[in-house]
Design a protein around this motif. Sequence first.
Motif, PDB file in Angstrom:
ATOM      1  N   GLN A 156       1.017  -7.031 -20.863  1.00 21.47           N
ATOM      2  CA  GLN A 156       0.877  -6.476 -19.759  1.00 21.47           C
ATOM      3  C   GLN A 156       1.808  -6.923 -18.754  1.00 21.47           C
ATOM      4  OE1 GLN A 156      -3.553  -6.907 -19.253  1.00 21.47           O
ATOM      5  NE2 GLN A 156      -3.766  -5.007 -19.804  1.00 21.47           N
ATOM      6  N   LEU A 157       2.010  -6.236 -17.706  1.00 22.11           N
ATOM      7  CA  LEU A 157       2.867  -6.588 -16.710  1.00 22.11           C
ATOM      8  C   LEU A 157       2.090  -6.227 -15.442  1.00 22.11           C
ATOM      9  CD1 LEU A 157       6.402  -5.123 -17.798  1.00 22.11           C
ATOM     10  CD2 LEU A 157       5.722  -7.648 -17.386  1.00 22.11           C
ATOM     11  N   PHE A 158       2.054  -6.955 -14.483  1.00 22.18           N
ATOM     12  CA  PHE A 158       1.296  -6.695 -13.241  1.00 22.18           C
ATOM     13  C   PHE A 158       2.189  -6.822 -11.866  1.00 22.18           C
ATOM     14  CE2 PHE A 158      -1.289  -9.022 -16.607  1.00 22.18           C
ATOM     15  CZ  PHE A 158      -2.394  -7.945 -16.519  1.00 22.18           C
ATOM     16  N   VAL A 159       1.922  -5.948 -10.902  1.00 20.61           N
ATOM     17  CA  VAL A 159       2.585  -5.782  -9.826  1.00 20.61           C
ATOM     18  C   VAL A 159       2.141  -7.042  -9.178  1.00 20.61           C
ATOM     19  CG1 VAL A 159       2.747  -4.597  -7.603  1.00 20.61           C
ATOM     20  CG2 VAL A 159       3.016  -3.202  -9.567  1.00 20.61           C
ATOM     21  N   CYS A 160       3.189  -7.821  -8.402  1.00 15.65           N
ATOM     22  CA  CYS A 160       2.878  -8.744  -7.396  1.00 15.65           C
ATOM     23  C   CYS A 160       3.908  -8.670  -6.256  1.00 15.65           C
ATOM     24  CB  CYS A 160       3.202 -10.233  -8.244  1.00 15.65           C
ATOM     25  SG  CYS A 160       3.308 -11.630  -7.299  1.00 15.65           S
ATOM     26  N   THR A 161       3.132  -8.663  -5.037  1.00 15.57           N
ATOM     27  CA  THR A 161       3.716  -8.594  -3.853  1.00 15.57           C
ATOM     28  C   THR A 161       3.337  -9.491  -2.790  1.00 15.57           C
ATOM     29  OG1 THR A 161       1.964  -7.452  -2.580  1.00 15.57           O
ATOM     30  CG2 THR A 161       3.323  -6.148  -3.947  1.00 15.57           C
ATOM     31  N   GLY A 162       3.876  -9.618  -1.645  1.00 21.57           N
ATOM     32  CA  GLY A 162       3.724 -10.720  -0.581  1.00 21.57           C
ATOM     33  C   GLY A 162       2.257 -10.211  -0.024  1.00 21.57           C
ATOM     34  N   GLY A 163       1.502  -9.480  -0.454  1.00 17.14           N
ATOM     35  CA  GLY A 163       0.029  -9.169   0.144  1.00 17.14           C
ATOM     36  C   GLY A 163       0.045  -8.374   1.405  1.00 17.14           C
ATOM     37  N   GLY A 180      -4.947   0.042 -12.103  1.00 14.51           N
ATOM     38  CA  GLY A 180      -4.571  -1.494 -12.450  1.00 14.51           C
ATOM     39  C   GLY A 180      -4.883  -2.628 -11.765  1.00 14.51           C
ATOM     40  N   VAL A 181      -4.699  -3.863 -11.931  1.00 11.23           N
ATOM     41  CA  VAL A 181      -4.982  -4.755 -10.911  1.00 11.23           C
ATOM     42  C   VAL A 181      -3.557  -5.364 -10.426  1.00 11.23           C
ATOM     43  CG1 VAL A 181      -7.132  -5.607 -12.140  1.00 11.23           C
ATOM     44  CG2 VAL A 181      -4.889  -6.687 -12.657  1.00 11.23           C
ATOM     45  N   SER A 182      -3.509  -5.800  -9.455  1.00 10.98           N
ATOM     46  CA  SER A 182      -2.241  -6.476  -8.865  1.00 10.98           C
ATOM     47  C   SER A 182      -2.596  -7.791  -8.250  1.00 10.98           C
ATOM     48  CB  SER A 182      -1.595  -5.404  -8.033  1.00 10.98           C
ATOM     49  OG  SER A 182      -2.211  -5.099  -6.753  1.00 10.98           O
ATOM     50  N   VAL A 183      -1.399  -8.609  -7.861  1.00 13.32           N
ATOM     51  CA  VAL A 183      -1.581  -9.854  -7.197  1.00 13.32           C
ATOM     52  C   VAL A 183      -0.824  -9.658  -5.872  1.00 13.32           C
ATOM     53  CG1 VAL A 183      -0.788 -12.429  -7.364  1.00 13.32           C
ATOM     54  CG2 VAL A 183      -1.150 -10.902  -9.496  1.00 13.32           C
TER      55      VAL A 183
END
Length: 304
Positions: A156-163, A180-183
Amino acid sequence: MSSTRNIHDRRLADAWATLKSHADAGLPLDPDASRLAFADPEFLLRRETRGIRFQLELLKPDLEQQAHGIENTIVVFGSARFRDQQEADALVQQAAAAGAVTQQPAGADAGGETGPGKVDERRARALARNAHYYEKARAFGRLVAEYSADKEPRDQLFVCTGGGPGIMEAANRGADEAGGVSVGLSIALPMEEAANRYVTPALSFKFHYFALRKMHFMMRAKALVAFPGGFGTLDELFEVITLVQTRKARQVPIVLFGSDYWKRLVNFEMLVDEGVISPADLDLFQFADDPETAWNLIKTFYRL
């Protein structure tokens, strides 16, 4: 005859249990020499304990992401100031009617871009003109989440941003809308905003140190997609390019989203002409103008 023992039994007292028993006994955590060192905020905030805080800020998000099966991320950078199309259009109307419209302070552009509390008509029209980037980041986040929906955890690949808001919110929002979940790796700033509401709560982390936050962006990154942004976006983009160029980090797809913006902002060919980078360095990144192209560049790189 002695009883057998489990090899995994703890040999040291659990720190949380120690603190809890202290509180249950009615003993307040007053600042004094007898307080446990790791339960002493005044001690942990001293200049001399900065190294310990570095370690904690590195370790906490790492352990939590491990616990939630977050191994591979697609990092999305971009301006915190951009708004979705509906909000941007509303700002134009308000600004045109009133001359200036008051809004909440703009947040950090993934690391430092702040804005005034008023948006004049010119600024509002710029937000409306750039709102399509918000919508495209949202669509990109959705593509990543949809891809991972039926994959084994390790694939799986997850989106990750600066929030934060803007492009970061958009990418988290797209992932959330796809189920989906993301960080979110947000940064504590004087004019800070809370993490955007689309970050998965258990994966919403806040940092004090920019350096540790940047390290976490790279630790799990399988690709970087940089949307138009300001100083914070440029800082993070060029740090990643430099790490890959100097082989301090493995090569990953680096996608500059919005070719016209990036080519107007940075004359990459001039750097080659002046001999400050090699022609091959231009191969470290690619351009994309729509979410599908950006996603296909990543899929092609990894033969997904």
